[in-house]
Write an enzyme that holds these catalytic residues in place. Sequence first.
Site, PDB file in Angstrom:
ATOM      1  N   ASP A  30       0.527  -0.775   0.699  1.00 25.32           N
ATOM      2  CA  ASP A  30      -0.037  -0.066   0.224  1.00 25.32           C
ATOM      3  C   ASP A  30       1.027   1.359   0.167  1.00 25.32           C
ATOM      4  OD1 ASP A  30      -3.154   0.735   1.209  1.00 25.32           O
ATOM      5  OD2 ASP A  30      -1.364   2.064   1.089  1.00 25.32           O
ATOM      6  N   ILE A  31       0.564   2.093  -0.695  1.00 25.42           N
ATOM      7  CA  ILE A  31       1.097   3.274  -0.248  1.00 25.42           C
ATOM      8  C   ILE A  31       1.145   4.313   0.413  1.00 25.42           C
ATOM      9  CG2 ILE A  31      -0.474   4.755  -1.629  1.00 25.42           C
ATOM     10  CD1 ILE A  31       1.804   5.507  -4.100  1.00 25.42           C
ATOM     11  N   ASN A  86     -12.777  -3.846   2.775  1.00 21.44           N
ATOM     12  CA  ASN A  86     -13.067  -2.502   2.402  1.00 21.44           C
ATOM     13  C   ASN A  86     -14.802  -2.216   1.077  1.00 21.44           C
ATOM     14  OD1 ASN A  86     -12.681  -1.046   4.551  1.00 21.44           O
ATOM     15  ND2 ASN A  86     -11.323  -0.126   3.366  1.00 21.44           N
ATOM     16  N   GLN A  93     -14.812   1.630   0.995  1.00 18.66           N
ATOM     17  CA  GLN A  93     -14.623   1.730  -0.394  1.00 18.66           C
ATOM     18  C   GLN A  93     -13.847   3.037  -1.511  1.00 18.66           C
ATOM     19  OE1 GLN A  93     -15.778  -1.560  -2.969  1.00 18.66           O
ATOM     20  NE2 GLN A  93     -14.337  -1.098  -3.845  1.00 18.66           N
ATOM     21  N   HIS A  99      -9.948  -5.266  -3.280  1.00 20.56           N
ATOM     22  CA  HIS A  99      -8.869  -5.573  -2.908  1.00 20.56           C
ATOM     23  C   HIS A  99      -8.448  -6.160  -1.613  1.00 20.56           C
ATOM     24  CE1 HIS A  99      -9.807  -0.764  -2.556  1.00 20.56           C
ATOM     25  NE2 HIS A  99      -8.872  -1.550  -1.160  1.00 20.56           N
ATOM     26  N   HIS A 101      -6.693  -5.733   1.942  1.00 20.70           N
ATOM     27  CA  HIS A 101      -5.704  -4.831   2.214  1.00 20.70           C
ATOM     28  C   HIS A 101      -5.026  -6.086   3.777  1.00 20.70           C
ATOM     29  CE1 HIS A 101      -6.565  -0.710   2.393  1.00 20.70           C
ATOM     30  NE2 HIS A 101      -8.004  -1.059   2.112  1.00 20.70           N
TER      31      HIS A 101
END
Length: 116
Positions: A30-31, A86, A93, A99, A101
């Site tokens: 994750d960024i 999410n 979301q 996706h 997490h």
Amino acid sequence: MDDCLFCRIVAGRIPARKVFEDDEILAFHDINPARPVHLLVIPKRHITSLATVSDADTAVLGRMLAVANRLATEQGSPDGFRVIINTGRIGHQEVQHLHAHIVGGPEPVGPMLKRI
Ligand code: 5GP
Ligand code: ZN
């Protein structure tokens, strides 16, 4: 799906710190990590959210979780982790490509569910 951020990552048009890839799954950092380990596991094929899956998607969904388990161990969360998907407006979301997490690290994550 030119306008989908994660489809662009799948296509290699946006860089990501990939940790796993095969024919149907991609996983990357994750960024904006919330914990020391924070990975995103996605299907390469565009699926908008968990709210749009059907029985045809069960194989890839199962594989996402199996990959999540292996990656959490490899990436620094060997003693458990949290999986968050999410979903939709109610689930906050932000990216409209399914996706999971995977969050964790050396210390326990917060008692999130107790605050809902
Ligand atoms: P959501 O709220 O949709 O469940 O989470 C989307 C996640 O995608 C966020 O945690 C956010 O930090 C991450 N994210 C957004 N844009 C990018 C990006 O360009 N690259 C990566 N690696 N992660 C991103
Ligand atoms: Zn997409």
